[in-house]
Enzyme design. Structure first.
Site, PDB file in Angstrom:
ATOM      1  CD  GLU A   1       2.562  -5.537   8.405  1.00 14.05           C
ATOM      2  OE1 GLU A   1       2.821  -6.751   8.239  1.00 14.05           O
ATOM      3  OE2 GLU A   1       3.184  -4.626   7.823  1.00 14.05           O
TER       4      GLU A   1
ATOM      5  CG  HIS B   1      -0.254   0.087   2.535  1.00 14.82           C
ATOM      6  ND1 HIS B   1       0.331   1.240   3.002  1.00 14.82           N
ATOM      7  CD2 HIS B   1      -0.060  -0.842   3.500  1.00 14.82           C
ATOM      8  CE1 HIS B   1       0.850   1.035   4.192  1.00 14.82           C
ATOM      9  NE2 HIS B   1       0.639  -0.232   4.526  1.00 14.82           N
TER      10      HIS B   1
END
Length: 232
Positions: free
Chosen positions: A101, A16
């Protein structure tokens, strides 16, 4: 790269774009934080350069897209492959916790040195420095937990791609996720433990490509470099 190599299924990973916490070095897992203007520009630029017919990410060649459900990854995917123009149907897109994550637990929002001080004050790391790859996070995920969820995802990808190792059908896979978990994914793709000291850099908005050597599903590999498509 031979024509046959170009047909071998690939796994394309995309981190990202920049966030304020990534910019300042704060560990970010479960916290939903959006992209900065610079992050939006990073992803938009990557989309223009790398996404499209005959480009590195060809929507027509994508069989599956796995996206972390955190807003920074969701927004990145929407910028990278705009739904209205990419042609990638919703049936191919999976928002999954398998590629979120690493859960940083008590370390969420802290910087590296803050974590090390916290652990030292808690009586930890007396014999060696903290290493997230091997030590995990208090109140968060362990190395084993991260390994198990990534291995499930890799198995799914390999099962999807195995019947088409010589380009019988386009089955590229795209992952849109986060810096640490994608580096863990690369290690597991190569059959390495996630605490293997393989040095890697994956900056915000960066893209990388994994595949297989000799069209063999049992020989996962990564591309050190890719030749650009020839212009006709």
């Amino acid at each position: 790269m031979s024509d046959q190599d170009a047909l071998t299924p690939r796994v394309i990973i995309f981190r990202h774009g920049e966030t304020e916490w990534a910019k300042s070095g704060r560990f970010t897992s479960s916290t939903d934080i959006g992209l900065t203007p610079a992050g939006v520009a990073q992803v938009s630029s990557a989309s223009a350069k790398f996404v499209g017919a005959g480009k590195l990410v060809d929507p027509c060649r994508l069989a599956l897209v796995f996206v972390s459900p955190r807003v920074r990854a969701v927004d990145t995917f929407a910028l990278l492959l705009p739904p209205a123009s990419s042609g990638v149907g919703a049936d191919k897109v999976v928002y999954t916790e398998e590629i979120t994550e690493w859960n940083y637990g008590h370390y969420e929002g802290l910087k590296d040195q803050e974590i090390r001080l916290l652990r030292k004050n808690g009586g930890l790391d007396k014999e060696s420095e903290w290493n997230i790859w091997s030590d995990g996070c208090e109140g968060g995920e362990s190395k084993q937990q991260v390994t198990e969820r990534l291995d499930r995802l890799i198995l799914h990808i390999k099962e999807t791609q195995k019947p088409y190792m010589r380009g019988e059908k386009p089955v590229d896979v795209l992952l849109v996720a986060h810096g640490l978990i994608l580096r863990c994914f690369v290690k597991r793709w190569l059959g390495l433990s996630i605490d293997n000291p393989l040095p890697m850099i994956l900056a915000p908005g960066a893209i990388a490509v994994l595949s297989y050597k000799n069209n063999d599903v049992d020989k996962p590999a990564f591309h050190v470099g890719l030749a650009p498509p020839s212009e006709e």
